[in-house]
Scaffold this active site. Sequence first.
Site, PDB file in Angstrom:
ATOM      1  N   ASP A   9      22.526  60.143  44.338  1.00  0.00           N
ATOM      2  CA  ASP A   9      22.556  59.464  45.661  1.00  0.00           C
ATOM      3  C   ASP A   9      21.335  60.348  46.542  1.00  0.00           C
ATOM      4  O   ASP A   9      20.885  59.778  47.427  1.00  0.00           O
ATOM      5  CB  ASP A   9      23.939  60.126  46.596  1.00  0.00           C
ATOM      6  N   HIS A  10      21.008  61.538  46.210  1.00  0.00           N
ATOM      7  CA  HIS A  10      20.159  62.185  47.124  1.00  0.00           C
ATOM      8  C   HIS A  10      18.669  61.719  46.846  1.00  0.00           C
ATOM      9  O   HIS A  10      17.802  62.277  47.498  1.00  0.00           O
ATOM     10  CB  HIS A  10      20.315  63.911  47.336  1.00  0.00           C
ATOM     11  N   ARG A  18      12.433  57.768  54.943  1.00  0.00           N
ATOM     12  CA  ARG A  18      11.200  57.162  55.383  1.00  0.00           C
ATOM     13  C   ARG A  18      11.105  55.538  55.307  1.00  0.00           C
ATOM     14  O   ARG A  18      10.114  54.997  55.622  1.00  0.00           O
ATOM     15  CB  ARG A  18       9.935  57.431  54.402  1.00  0.00           C
ATOM     16  N   HIS A  43      27.108  56.847  44.767  1.00  0.00           N
ATOM     17  CA  HIS A  43      28.276  56.396  45.913  1.00  0.00           C
ATOM     18  C   HIS A  43      27.553  55.629  46.907  1.00  0.00           C
ATOM     19  O   HIS A  43      26.919  55.728  47.861  1.00  0.00           O
ATOM     20  CB  HIS A  43      28.704  57.941  46.649  1.00  0.00           C
ATOM     21  N   ARG A  49      24.433  55.283  54.027  1.00  0.00           N
ATOM     22  CA  ARG A  49      23.092  56.155  54.437  1.00  0.00           C
ATOM     23  C   ARG A  49      22.179  56.401  53.348  1.00  0.00           C
ATOM     24  O   ARG A  49      21.248  56.925  53.621  1.00  0.00           O
ATOM     25  CB  ARG A  49      23.918  57.501  54.895  1.00  0.00           C
ATOM     26  N   HIS A  50      22.674  56.248  52.080  1.00  0.00           N
ATOM     27  CA  HIS A  50      21.873  56.516  50.917  1.00  0.00           C
ATOM     28  C   HIS A  50      21.740  55.285  49.980  1.00  0.00           C
ATOM     29  O   HIS A  50      20.559  54.577  49.983  1.00  0.00           O
ATOM     30  CB  HIS A  50      21.785  57.863  50.472  1.00  0.00           C
ATOM     31  N   GLU A  70      31.118  55.559  42.731  1.00  0.00           N
ATOM     32  CA  GLU A  70      32.299  56.357  43.709  1.00  0.00           C
ATOM     33  C   GLU A  70      32.194  55.307  44.742  1.00  0.00           C
ATOM     34  O   GLU A  70      31.263  54.746  45.315  1.00  0.00           O
ATOM     35  CB  GLU A  70      31.355  57.622  44.168  1.00  0.00           C
ATOM     36  N   GLU A 151      39.307  63.313  39.225  1.00  0.00           N
ATOM     37  CA  GLU A 151      38.139  64.279  39.302  1.00  0.00           C
ATOM     38  C   GLU A 151      38.740  65.225  40.247  1.00  0.00           C
ATOM     39  O   GLU A 151      38.817  64.837  41.641  1.00  0.00           O
ATOM     40  CB  GLU A 151      36.915  63.517  39.849  1.00  0.00           C
ATOM     41  N   HIS A 193      31.571  68.423  42.498  1.00  0.00           N
ATOM     42  CA  HIS A 193      31.341  68.707  43.920  1.00  0.00           C
ATOM     43  C   HIS A 193      30.737  70.173  44.210  1.00  0.00           C
ATOM     44  O   HIS A 193      31.589  71.252  43.703  1.00  0.00           O
ATOM     45  CB  HIS A 193      32.268  68.555  44.763  1.00  0.00           C
ATOM     46  N   GLY A 194      29.625  70.424  44.532  1.00  0.00           N
ATOM     47  CA  GLY A 194      29.212  71.925  44.758  1.00  0.00           C
ATOM     48  C   GLY A 194      28.914  72.568  43.455  1.00  0.00           C
ATOM     49  O   GLY A 194      28.555  73.836  43.721  1.00  0.00           O
ATOM     50  N   GLY A 215      25.280  66.449  41.507  1.00  0.00           N
ATOM     51  CA  GLY A 215      24.182  66.017  42.392  1.00  0.00           C
ATOM     52  C   GLY A 215      23.181  66.848  43.154  1.00  0.00           C
ATOM     53  O   GLY A 215      22.182  67.103  42.491  1.00  0.00           O
TER      54      GLY A 215
HETATM   55  N1  PXP Z   1      31.986  63.994  42.544  1.00  0.00           N
HETATM   56  C1  PXP Z   1      32.245  63.363  43.885  1.00  0.00           C
HETATM   57  C2  PXP Z   1      33.565  62.706  43.830  1.00  0.00           C
HETATM   58  C3  PXP Z   1      31.518  63.464  44.895  1.00  0.00           C
HETATM   59  O1  PXP Z   1      31.765  62.852  46.014  1.00  0.00           O
HETATM   60  C4  PXP Z   1      30.165  64.040  44.722  1.00  0.00           C
HETATM   61  C5  PXP Z   1      29.478  64.301  46.045  1.00  0.00           C
HETATM   62  O2  PXP Z   1      28.822  62.892  46.204  1.00  0.00           O
HETATM   63  C6  PXP Z   1      29.974  64.873  43.618  1.00  0.00           C
HETATM   64  C7  PXP Z   1      30.785  64.543  42.599  1.00  0.00           C
HETATM   65  C8  PXP Z   1      28.701  65.703  43.334  1.00  0.00           C
HETATM   66  O3  PXP Z   1      28.716  66.769  44.402  1.00  0.00           O
HETATM   67  P1  PXP Z   1      27.173  67.766  44.700  1.00  0.00           P
HETATM   68  O4  PXP Z   1      26.339  66.678  45.014  1.00  0.00           O
HETATM   69  O5  PXP Z   1      27.918  68.664  45.480  1.00  0.00           O
HETATM   70  O6  PXP Z   1      26.825  68.040  43.359  1.00  0.00           O
END
Ligand code: PXP
Length: 241
Positions: A9-10, A18, A43, A49-50, A70, A151, A193-194, A215
């Site tokens: 996503d990022h 941009r 996602h 947004r992305h 997602e 998850e 996540h994180g 991510g």
């Molecule tokens: N899993 C889910 C369901 C998420 O929503 C996210 C964030 O988009 C992630 C994993 C990945 O999280 P991170 O970007 O913090 O690694």
Amino acid sequence: MIKLGVNIDHIATLRQARGENFPSLLKAVAICEKAGADSITTHLREDRRHIQDRDVFEIKECMRTRLNFEMSACDEIVNIALKLQPYSVCIVPEKRQELTTEGGLDVEGQKAHLQEVVKKLQGKGIIVSMFIDAKENQIQACADIKANAVEIHTGKYANLFKSGKEKAQEELEKIKQSAILAKQNNLIFNAGHGLDYNNVSDICEIKNLNELNIGFSIIAQAVFDGLEKAVSDIKKILLNY
Ligand code: PXP
């Protein structure tokens, strides 16, 4: 072997900043796959947004591994998922103003609606996962609505870990218990996540863990090391388990 899902996503966040057509997501997918990603996660947020609609269809067309989509459980996005037919979806809660997905989905509180959504998606052969907190009632609810997978949201664990490994032990224990409960209910057990290069090893110790979705830390590391190395460095950690 614990599988690695890379959330890209990022890379789209950077592109959208941009309004350009680069960096290319398709190139990113190819590099992640070369570096050992077992799946690619995107996602498609309601606010776009992305990731954009076109992205997910193009990625699915060009990729060699599995697409994990997602999504929120709103009608608009469910219809896109039914058309896209990714390998799997992970249903997440969405709030417009949040920086990222801040907590797990309340499956127990919306069982009837989610059961409908699960049935529709599974009807297209899609594996359905629920992004939930490490709570017994939520895992039970996922089993009740016949989801295929859970998850577990590791955000709280990751935040506590910043103040030292010991501080995160209690949350880690909750995640371990969730894995046991998921197995008892025949639910595939994923987490994310994180997670980053420092805090992921303790999570990898959890038995019955199928896949981690990571991510932000990978994309951030890629700024310095390049995407291929950033992905393969985390993959190397997972390969130890
Ligand atoms: N899993 C889910 C369901 C998420 O929503 C996210 C964030 O988009 C992630 C994993 C990945 O999280 P991170 O970007 O913090 O690694």
